[in-house]
Design a protein around this motif. Structure first.
Motif, PDB file in Angstrom:
ATOM      1  N   GLU A 130      -3.029  74.850   9.761  1.00 12.38           N
ATOM      2  CA  GLU A 130      -1.918  74.183   9.078  1.00 12.38           C
ATOM      3  C   GLU A 130      -1.950  72.695   9.416  1.00 12.38           C
ATOM      4  OE1 GLU A 130       1.246  74.081   6.538  1.00 12.38           O
ATOM      5  OE2 GLU A 130       0.021  75.803   7.087  1.00 12.38           O
ATOM      6  N   PRO A 131      -2.119  71.825   8.395  1.00 14.21           N
ATOM      7  CA  PRO A 131      -2.265  70.391   8.679  1.00 14.21           C
ATOM      8  C   PRO A 131      -0.911  69.731   8.976  1.00 14.21           C
ATOM      9  CG  PRO A 131      -2.306  70.758   6.327  1.00 14.21           C
ATOM     10  CD  PRO A 131      -2.210  72.113   6.964  1.00 14.21           C
ATOM     11  N   VAL A 132      -0.990  68.617   9.630  1.00 12.25           N
ATOM     12  CA  VAL A 132       0.199  67.771   9.810  1.00 12.25           C
ATOM     13  C   VAL A 132       0.190  66.788   8.655  1.00 12.25           C
ATOM     14  CG1 VAL A 132       1.404  66.116  11.283  1.00 12.25           C
ATOM     15  CG2 VAL A 132       0.126  68.009  12.301  1.00 12.25           C
ATOM     16  N   LEU A 133       1.138  66.894   7.683  1.00 16.96           N
ATOM     17  CA  LEU A 133       1.053  66.159   6.419  1.00 16.96           C
ATOM     18  C   LEU A 133       1.476  64.701   6.570  1.00 16.96           C
ATOM     19  CD1 LEU A 133       2.485  68.827   3.958  1.00 16.96           C
ATOM     20  CD2 LEU A 133       0.094  68.323   4.526  1.00 16.96           C
ATOM     21  N   SER A 134       2.353  64.372   7.438  1.00 19.20           N
ATOM     22  CA  SER A 134       2.872  62.999   7.498  1.00 19.20           C
ATOM     23  C   SER A 134       1.848  62.055   8.093  1.00 19.20           C
ATOM     24  CB  SER A 134       4.157  62.975   8.338  1.00 19.20           C
ATOM     25  OG  SER A 134       3.866  63.392   9.666  1.00 19.20           O
ATOM     26  N   GLY A 135       2.011  60.758   7.784  1.00 21.45           N
ATOM     27  CA  GLY A 135       1.123  59.737   8.312  1.00 21.45           C
ATOM     28  C   GLY A 135       1.575  58.372   7.837  1.00 21.45           C
ATOM     29  N   SER A 136       0.890  57.348   8.342  1.00 20.23           N
ATOM     30  CA  SER A 136       1.270  55.986   7.957  1.00 20.23           C
ATOM     31  C   SER A 136       0.058  55.164   7.536  1.00 20.23           C
ATOM     32  CB  SER A 136       1.976  55.320   9.143  1.00 20.23           C
ATOM     33  OG  SER A 136       1.096  55.283  10.270  1.00 20.23           O
ATOM     34  N   GLU A 137      -1.119  55.789   7.296  1.00 16.50           N
ATOM     35  CA  GLU A 137      -2.334  55.057   6.989  1.00 16.50           C
ATOM     36  C   GLU A 137      -2.216  54.360   5.643  1.00 16.50           C
ATOM     37  OE1 GLU A 137      -2.195  58.171   7.879  1.00 16.50           O
ATOM     38  OE2 GLU A 137      -3.462  58.533   9.614  1.00 16.50           O
ATOM     39  N   ARG A 138      -2.983  53.289   5.572  1.00 14.13           N
ATOM     40  CA  ARG A 138      -3.050  52.535   4.315  1.00 14.13           C
ATOM     41  C   ARG A 138      -4.130  53.184   3.444  1.00 14.13           C
ATOM     42  NH1 ARG A 138      -3.846  45.989   3.435  1.00 14.13           N
ATOM     43  NH2 ARG A 138      -1.958  45.779   2.132  1.00 14.13           N
ATOM     44  N   ILE A 139      -3.791  53.632   2.227  1.00 12.55           N
ATOM     45  CA  ILE A 139      -4.692  54.391   1.342  1.00 12.55           C
ATOM     46  C   ILE A 139      -4.751  53.717  -0.014  1.00 12.55           C
ATOM     47  CG2 ILE A 139      -5.098  56.619   0.213  1.00 12.55           C
ATOM     48  CD1 ILE A 139      -3.514  57.915   2.469  1.00 12.55           C
ATOM     49  N   LEU A 140      -5.973  53.672  -0.584  1.00  9.61           N
ATOM     50  CA  LEU A 140      -6.158  53.144  -1.935  1.00  9.61           C
ATOM     51  C   LEU A 140      -6.540  54.307  -2.858  1.00  9.61           C
ATOM     52  CD1 LEU A 140      -6.410  50.767  -3.957  1.00  9.61           C
ATOM     53  CD2 LEU A 140      -8.852  50.675  -3.363  1.00  9.61           C
ATOM     54  N   VAL A 141      -5.800  54.428  -3.986  1.00  9.08           N
ATOM     55  CA  VAL A 141      -6.079  55.468  -4.986  1.00  9.08           C
ATOM     56  C   VAL A 141      -6.444  54.780  -6.304  1.00  9.08           C
ATOM     57  CG1 VAL A 141      -5.157  57.382  -6.306  1.00  9.08           C
ATOM     58  CG2 VAL A 141      -4.508  57.098  -3.905  1.00  9.08           C
ATOM     59  N   MET A 142      -7.694  55.099  -6.863  1.00 11.26           N
ATOM     60  CA  MET A 142      -8.140  54.521  -8.147  1.00 11.26           C
ATOM     61  C   MET A 142      -8.207  55.630  -9.183  1.00 11.26           C
ATOM     62  SD  MET A 142     -10.842  54.269 -10.478  1.00 11.26           S
ATOM     63  CE  MET A 142     -12.434  54.474  -9.706  1.00 11.26           C
ATOM     64  N   ASP A 143      -7.445  55.443 -10.305  1.00  9.46           N
ATOM     65  CA  ASP A 143      -7.494  56.386 -11.421  1.00  9.46           C
ATOM     66  C   ASP A 143      -7.077  55.628 -12.671  1.00  9.46           C
ATOM     67  OD1 ASP A 143      -6.697  58.650 -13.311  1.00  9.46           O
ATOM     68  OD2 ASP A 143      -7.421  59.767 -11.565  1.00  9.46           O
ATOM     69  N   ASP A 144      -7.642  55.978 -13.813  1.00  5.93           N
ATOM     70  CA  ASP A 144      -7.327  55.257 -15.049  1.00  5.93           C
ATOM     71  C   ASP A 144      -6.092  55.790 -15.738  1.00  5.93           C
ATOM     72  OD1 ASP A 144      -8.521  57.653 -15.685  1.00  5.93           O
ATOM     73  OD2 ASP A 144      -9.599  56.871 -17.439  1.00  5.93           O
ATOM     74  N   GLU A 145      -5.530  56.891 -15.236  1.00  8.28           N
ATOM     75  CA  GLU A 145      -4.316  57.442 -15.815  1.00  8.28           C
ATOM     76  C   GLU A 145      -3.110  56.919 -15.038  1.00  8.28           C
ATOM     77  OE1 GLU A 145      -4.151  58.990 -18.499  1.00  8.28           O
ATOM     78  OE2 GLU A 145      -6.163  59.837 -18.852  1.00  8.28           O
ATOM     79  N   ASP A 146      -2.123  56.265 -15.761  1.00 13.80           N
ATOM     80  CA  ASP A 146      -0.946  55.678 -15.097  1.00 13.80           C
ATOM     81  C   ASP A 146      -0.121  56.733 -14.391  1.00 13.80           C
ATOM     82  OD1 ASP A 146      -1.750  53.240 -16.097  1.00 13.80           O
ATOM     83  OD2 ASP A 146      -0.391  53.278 -17.833  1.00 13.80           O
ATOM     84  N   TYR A 147       0.070  57.897 -15.073  1.00 19.79           N
ATOM     85  CA  TYR A 147       0.948  58.911 -14.488  1.00 19.79           C
ATOM     86  C   TYR A 147       0.337  59.515 -13.240  1.00 19.79           C
ATOM     87  CZ  TYR A 147      -2.088  62.270 -16.910  1.00 19.79           C
ATOM     88  OH  TYR A 147      -3.149  62.988 -17.355  1.00 19.79           O
ATOM     89  N   LEU A 148      -1.016  59.583 -13.153  1.00 22.85           N
ATOM     90  CA  LEU A 148      -1.634  60.099 -11.946  1.00 22.85           C
ATOM     91  C   LEU A 148      -1.496  59.115 -10.793  1.00 22.85           C
ATOM     92  CD1 LEU A 148      -4.926  61.909 -13.063  1.00 22.85           C
ATOM     93  CD2 LEU A 148      -2.950  62.887 -11.929  1.00 22.85           C
ATOM     94  N   ARG A 149      -1.674  57.833 -11.106  1.00 23.13           N
ATOM     95  CA  ARG A 149      -1.490  56.837 -10.030  1.00 23.13           C
ATOM     96  C   ARG A 149      -0.056  56.890  -9.505  1.00 23.13           C
ATOM     97  NH1 ARG A 149      -4.035  53.617 -13.824  1.00 23.13           N
ATOM     98  NH2 ARG A 149      -2.136  52.338 -14.124  1.00 23.13           N
ATOM     99  N   GLU A 150       0.910  57.001 -10.445  1.00 23.31           N
ATOM    100  CA  GLU A 150       2.319  57.047 -10.053  1.00 23.31           C
ATOM    101  C   GLU A 150       2.609  58.301  -9.242  1.00 23.31           C
ATOM    102  OE1 GLU A 150       6.744  57.228 -12.178  1.00 23.31           O
ATOM    103  OE2 GLU A 150       4.931  56.884 -13.386  1.00 23.31           O
ATOM    104  N   CYS A 151       2.075  59.441  -9.711  1.00 24.39           N
ATOM    105  CA  CYS A 151       2.324  60.718  -9.023  1.00 24.39           C
ATOM    106  C   CYS A 151       1.763  60.691  -7.605  1.00 24.39           C
ATOM    107  CB  CYS A 151       1.706  61.843  -9.835  1.00 24.39           C
ATOM    108  SG  CYS A 151       1.818  63.472  -9.064  1.00 24.39           S
ATOM    109  N   LEU A 152       0.470  60.225  -7.455  1.00 21.17           N
ATOM    110  CA  LEU A 152      -0.158  60.195  -6.138  1.00 21.17           C
ATOM    111  C   LEU A 152       0.537  59.187  -5.230  1.00 21.17           C
ATOM    112  CD1 LEU A 152      -3.933  60.403  -7.192  1.00 21.17           C
ATOM    113  CD2 LEU A 152      -2.563  62.187  -6.094  1.00 21.17           C
ATOM    114  N   ASN A 153       0.943  58.072  -5.798  1.00 26.36           N
ATOM    115  CA  ASN A 153       1.641  57.048  -5.007  1.00 26.36           C
ATOM    116  C   ASN A 153       2.933  57.612  -4.452  1.00 26.36           C
ATOM    117  OD1 ASN A 153       2.141  54.220  -4.092  1.00 26.36           O
ATOM    118  ND2 ASN A 153       3.825  54.326  -5.570  1.00 26.36           N
TER     119      ASN A 153
END
Length: 897
Positions: free
Chosen positions: A765-788
């Motif tokens: 069972e993973p520990v889900l929380s964190g504070s790392e800086r992450i970059l997500v690249m996707d051409d779909e606006d709703y996916l970027r918004e959802c992942l963000n």
């Protein structure tokens, strides 16, 4: 003269003293004592004698003594006491001659054969009369003998020559005409009758001009002047037959010493022969192209023509004449057998092997006959020869060819059969026919193809026969045949008509195209799947993106619900999401993005688990036979489970009242072209056989086609997906079935020589929380918004980019600001912009250690990671925020933050 008179006186005295000598009459004594008569008696060239009636000489002259081979008349009178036995070669002739002379009443003449002192036979003409005394009483014989030996020999030779001439005329293939100086035909042989159409009676007495039109005589004159000069005239002309038709001939004419001419005419309209320049001795014999030889009755060669010399390789007759005929054959026994046959039967026809001057052997067709004299007595043997060496070589070559054909016939892997053309009755089949069709010779020989129901469509045989009757051969005709076991076999036929004992037959060579057709159908099916895959892949990719966004927003909605508010409806949506994800996965199976995620492992646990799971709740029982040494294989566990499950579900539906399902697995070595398109090699063979209702052939041929189904509620994708999965695993799936006999599915997967399995993600069972800086690249606006939103909810500092170019810029800027990204997620495909693969290459130019992960709407993300090790891991859309964090934690441990 004086000596001769003295001798004569002595002889006279001796005769007078003889007791057997009859008393001489006064007239006889006067004749004997007459000097004129004595001179005639003693010096005559004719033999003269006086003899008693009982066969003793009274007196002979020197000429007769010489003819008879004695030294003197006295020796003749002294030595010969019985004229019949000692003088006549044929003793009875003396009695016959004496009797005839007695009856003649005057001089009686006869030709007889006499014997000399040394036994040699000679011919003489006798004139005999009886001398009477004064009272007219017969006293003794007086005879004159003329030696006609040479004349008789010449006459015999002439008769022999004439007989040879007649035999040659009778045997000659060429037409032969003999004419007088006026051009009138006086003799014609049988070949002339055949050639011209006229009877001999019509030819003899007619002019040679009868055989030529006026125009032809003007075109090619008969050239009598050249003939009169002794020249041989040779030309080619057009002969007019009795029926008015014309025939091309070769004509050779020569004037003979008796001013007659001999003409040889050969029909050259149908065949041309090499012309031989012959030196003419005996025109009637030596101008023939066949070799001719004569021998005496003891088998000694007495004559050969030039053709004989050429055939046996001799330069002149002197090398041949007088030699035994046995020297000219491979064995003397051959000649002895022919001579014996001539003596017994008078003729012989057959083949012999000649031996030339150089010792080489050659074959001749021989026709021999015994030549007889006018009294029917054999006098010579004659034979004509035709060189048939080339024909014998051709016959040998034909036998060799037939042997080669027989070998090829029996060893050919193709099916070869020989049938009668009219009814298709089988005459012969080869082992290829037996192997392909399953029939033995005893099953099929003597029966017709229609009786045996060989043709799936009898119209195909009608088409074959029609083509053969019209063209004599048929090439590359496709037809379906029914094997002994009822299985249809596709054949490619080439056939030709051949004659056997004058009856037309079909020689049919058929190549079994069944496996090749399966390969073609497999390729066509693959092309269909490929075409569908292009569409399905695009749809599935966009659908997965939509599902990913929907799943993210639903998770966010659940997280943001106030405490105590029910999430039942959202949970139901998530359940439907699972079904939608399964449908998307089926579509991906058709697409290039549906590549299996293969790991090496054992198949047995998966086979048992998948079968039993699919059988749960049914009345069908499973029977497993799995080899203990089953080889490992590389496979996608979920995809192979899906294949086995689909097949088992179909089997259960085919056995609605229950039954048994037989499942076996073992190692198999596949030969080239045994299971197209598999290459030769080692495979794991899985067989699943039901005892259900089975399928007819027409349905069996289409079960792997996309969207083909016989079920009212089926989609027609189940077995098509199975086909696609197995094909992408480098294997093949095959099915066999017939109504009432159930169905069997065969799966062949490449065997692996190793037994390793891929690494699996931690299930802790993973520990889900964190504070790392992450970059997500996707051409779909709703996916970027959802992942963000989703990552931010767990405390992560999330930044987004629309394409790879923007991501590369942001990564560099963050590093330069001293706030580098700890993980980067890149979408694989970007419409109209830089995708994840190209962005990765630019990132690695500066940041080799930065964890970079792939996101893709296709299922071949793992293969992309494998082919490009710059990626640290991959995620297949749709995925949850939890899936993303688990992957990141594998490469970015929390303790390092």
């Amino acid at each position: 003269m004086k000596r001769m008179k003295k001798d004569s006186s002595a002889v006279q005295k001796k005769h007078t003293a003889s007791k057997r000598k009859p008393p001489a009459t006064t007239k006889q004594q006067s004749l004997t004592n007459d000097d004129t008569y004595r001179n005639l008696f003693l010096n005559a060239a004719l033999g003269i004698f006086h003899s008693t009636f009982d066969g003793r000489f009274i007196d002979v002259n020197p000429a007769l003594a010489k003819m008879m081979g004695y030294s003197s008349p006295e020796e003749v009178v002294r030595s010969i006491t019985n004229i019949s036995e000692q003088v006549y070669a044929e003793p009875p002739k003396w009695r016959e001659t004496a009797k005839a002379a007695m009856e003649a009443g005057g001089v009686f003449s006869a030709e007889n054969r006499y014997r000399r002192k040394n036994g040699e036979v000679w011919f003489g003409k006798l004139h005999l009369r009886i001398v009477s005394d004064a009272q007219g009483k017969p006293g003794y014989y007086e005879g004159f003998i003329e030696d006609i030996t040479e004349r008789t020999r010449a006459e015999n030779e002439l008769r022999d020559s004439e007989r040879r001439h007649k035999v040659f005329l009778d045997l000659a293939v060429d037409a032969i005409l003999i004419g007088n100086p006026a051009g009138i035909i006086i003799e014609a042989n049988e070949s002339a009758v055949v050639l011209t159409g006229y009877q001999q009676s019509e030819l003899i007495g007619a002019s040679i001009n009868l055989l030529f039109t006026e125009e032809e005589r003007r075109r090619v004159p008969l050239m009598y002047e050249e003939l009169k000069q002794g020249k041989t005239v040779r030309n080619e002309r057009m002969l007019r037959r009795k029926d008015g038709s014309s025939v091309a001939i070769e004509m050779r004419t020569k004037m003979m010493p008796d001013r007659t001419y001999q003409t040889f005419i050969r029909d050259v309209s149908e065949r041309k022969r090499a012309e031989y320049q012959l030196r003419i001795k005996d025109w009637a014999v030596e101008s023939t192209l066949d070799a001719i030889a004569l021998s005496d009755l003891d088998g000694m060669v007495s004559y050969v023509n030039p053709a004989f010399l050429r055939m046996w390789g001799y330069d002149s007759p002197a090398e041949v004449l007088g030699r035994p005929v046995s020297e000219f054959w491979q064995t003397g026994k051959q000649a002895a057998d022919v001579i014996e046959a001539l003596r017994v039967h008078g003729g012989w026809l057959g083949e012999m092997m000649g031996k030339s001057k150089s010792g080489s052997k050659f074959f001749v067709q021989t026709s021999a006959s015994m030549i007889k004299d006018a009294d029917g007595r054999p006098i010579q043997m004659m034979a004509s020869f035709m060189d048939i060496t080339e024909r014998k070589i051709a016959e040998t070559a034909l036998r060799d060819s037939e042997e080669k054909f027989k070998t090829a016939f029996q060893t050919s892997p193709d099916s070869i059969n020989i049938n009668r053309l009219d009814d298709g009755r089988y005459i012969s089949i080869n082992s290829g026919f037996t192997r392909i069709m399953g029939y033995t010779e005893s099953d099929i020989i003597g029966k017709t193809s229609l009786e045996m129901n060989i043709w799936a469509d009898p119209n195909d045989r009608a088409k074959l026969v029609a083509g053969l009757r019209q063209h004599g051969k048929v090439e590359n005709l496709e037809a379906t045949f029914i094997a002994k076991n009822g299985e249809p076999r596709l054949g490619l036929m080439s056939a030709t008509v051949m004659s056997i004992n004058g009856i037309p037959h079909i020689l049919n060579v058929t190549r079994d195209m069944t496996e090749r057709q399966k390969l073609v159908e497999s390729l066509k099916r693959a092309e269909k799947l490929e075409s569908l895959g292009v569409l399905a892949g695009g749809i599935a990719h966009d659908f997965n993106n939509l599902l990913a966004g929907m799943f993210g927003f639903i998770e966010a909605a659940k997280r943001n619900l106030p405490q105590g508010i029910s999430s039942e409806h959202l949970d139901r949506v998530l359940e439907l999401y699972g079904r939608a994800k399964g449908l998307s996965q089926q579509l991906l199976t058709f697409s290039k993005g549906g590549a299996p995620l293969k790991k090496t492992g054992a198949l047995e646990p998966l086979i048992r688990k998948s079968v039993l799971f699919a059988l749960s709740g049914s009345v069908v029982q499973a029977d497993f036979t799995i080899a203990g040494d089953l080889a490992p294989a590389e496979f996608d566990e979920s995809q192979i489970a899906q294949v086995i499950g689909n097949i088992v579900i179909n089997a259960v539906q085919a056995m609605p009242t229950g039954g048994k399902l037989y499942v076996s697995a073992g190692n198999a070595t596949v030969r080239e072209n045994e299971h197209p398109p598999l290459p030769a090699g080692s495979f794991v063979h899985i067989a699943i056989r039901d005892t259900g209702i089975g399928m007819p052939h027409d349905i069996l041929q289409r079960i792997f086609d996309p969207f083909f189904t016989t079920k009212q509620t089926g989609s027609g994708l189940g077995l098509a997906i199975c086909f696609s999965i197995i094909q992408k695993h480098g294997g093949v799936i095959e099915a066999e079935s017939s109504p009432g006999n159930g169905s069997t599915f065969h799966l062949y997967l490449p065997a692996s020589s190793t037994a390793r399995s891929g690494a699996s993600l931690s299930s802790a069972e993973p520990v889900l929380s964190g504070s790392e800086r992450i970059l997500v690249m996707d051409d779909e606006d709703y996916l970027r918004e959802c992942l963000n939103d989703g990552l931010a909810a767990f405390g992560y500092d999330v930044h987004t980019a629309r394409d790879g170019a923007e991501a590369v810029v942001k990564i560099a800027a963050a590093h330069d600001e001293g706030k580098p990204f700890r993980a980067v997620f890149l979408d694989l495909t970007v419409r109209g912009g830089m995708g994840g693969r190209e962005a990765l290459r630019k990132i690695r130019e500066r940041f080799e250690k930065l964890p970079v992960f792939l996101m893709s709407g296709y299922s071949d993300d793992q293969s992309t990671v494998d082919s490009d090790p710059g990626f640290n891991g991959s995620l297949q859309k749709p995925f949850s925020i939890n899936d993303l964090i688990i992957l990141m934690r594998k490469y970015v441990p929390r303790s390092s933050l």
